[in-house]
Design an enzyme around this catalytic site. Structure first.
Site, PDB file in Angstrom:
ATOM      1  N   GLY A  94      25.127  34.127 108.044  1.00  0.00           N
ATOM      2  CA  GLY A  94      24.720  35.363 107.401  1.00  0.00           C
ATOM      3  C   GLY A  94      25.265  35.393 105.990  1.00  0.00           C
ATOM      4  O   GLY A  94      26.167  34.624 105.629  1.00  0.00           O
ATOM      5  N   TYR A  95      24.751  36.302 105.204  1.00  0.00           N
ATOM      6  CA  TYR A  95      25.091  36.375 103.787  1.00  0.00           C
ATOM      7  C   TYR A  95      25.744  37.713 103.460  1.00  0.00           C
ATOM      8  O   TYR A  95      25.201  38.767 103.771  1.00  0.00           O
ATOM      9  CB  TYR A  95      23.835  36.133 102.943  1.00  0.00           C
ATOM     10  CG  TYR A  95      23.380  34.712 103.137  1.00  0.00           C
ATOM     11  CD1 TYR A  95      23.869  33.700 102.332  1.00  0.00           C
ATOM     12  CD2 TYR A  95      22.553  34.374 104.199  1.00  0.00           C
ATOM     13  CE1 TYR A  95      23.516  32.388 102.553  1.00  0.00           C
ATOM     14  CE2 TYR A  95      22.202  33.059 104.435  1.00  0.00           C
ATOM     15  CZ  TYR A  95      22.686  32.069 103.606  1.00  0.00           C
ATOM     16  OH  TYR A  95      22.356  30.760 103.839  1.00  0.00           O
TER      17      TYR A  95
END
Length: 154
Positions: free
Chosen positions: A29-30
């Site tokens: 995820g970012y």
């Protein structure tokens, strides 16, 4: 400073599956998807990493990666800016080089991309027969973008 020099290609066919390769499931995820400073958290099998990447120039960008506790990564994934990208990474050797072949899952199912890390942008490398079109400069194939605009929606 850490530097990543990477070329990215689509994969054609299943020839990359032979011979059998090492594989690891990734969930990433970012925390920031800003192209000037991407911050990614990744679970890779039984390990976890926090990675900061700078802006890409050609096939080169700054990259800093740090191993972190799995429990921290799980908590950070919950803070992600957009959906988590799921994929299986296969390591494929070809003529002395290691190719990372990412087989995407979920909303990106059907997408298979091969990446090779180089010592410099001009490095010559052999291209396996299963290698398709180069997409190094195509932002659609950046994992941070695939999180919010999946392959299946194109």
């Amino acid at each position: 400073m850490g530097i990543e020099i990477e070329r990215k290609f689509l994969v054609s066919g299943d020839g990359w599956r032979q011979p059998a390769s090492a594989q690891t499931r990734f969930s990433q995820g970012y925390l920031s998807r800003d192209p000037a400073r991407t911050v990614r958290v990744r679970l890779a099998g039984e390990q976890a990493f926090l990675t900061i990447k700078g802006a890409t120039r050609g096939a080169t960008r700054a990259e800093f990666e740090y191993e972190i506790p799995v429990t921290d990564a799980q908590a950070l994934l919950a803070l992600s800016d957009g959906p988590v990208v799921e994929k299986i990474r296969h390591l494929c050797r070809f003529e002395g080089m290691t190719w990372e072949v990412d087989e995407f899952l979920g909303a990106n199912a059907g997408l298979v991309v091969a990446e090779i890390e180089l010592a410099d942008e001009g490095q010559v490398f052999a291209r396996p027969g299963w290698l398709g079109a180069e997409v190094t400069g195509d932002g659609r194939y950046v994992n941070a973008n695939l999180a919010v605009k999946p392959f299946t929606t194109w």
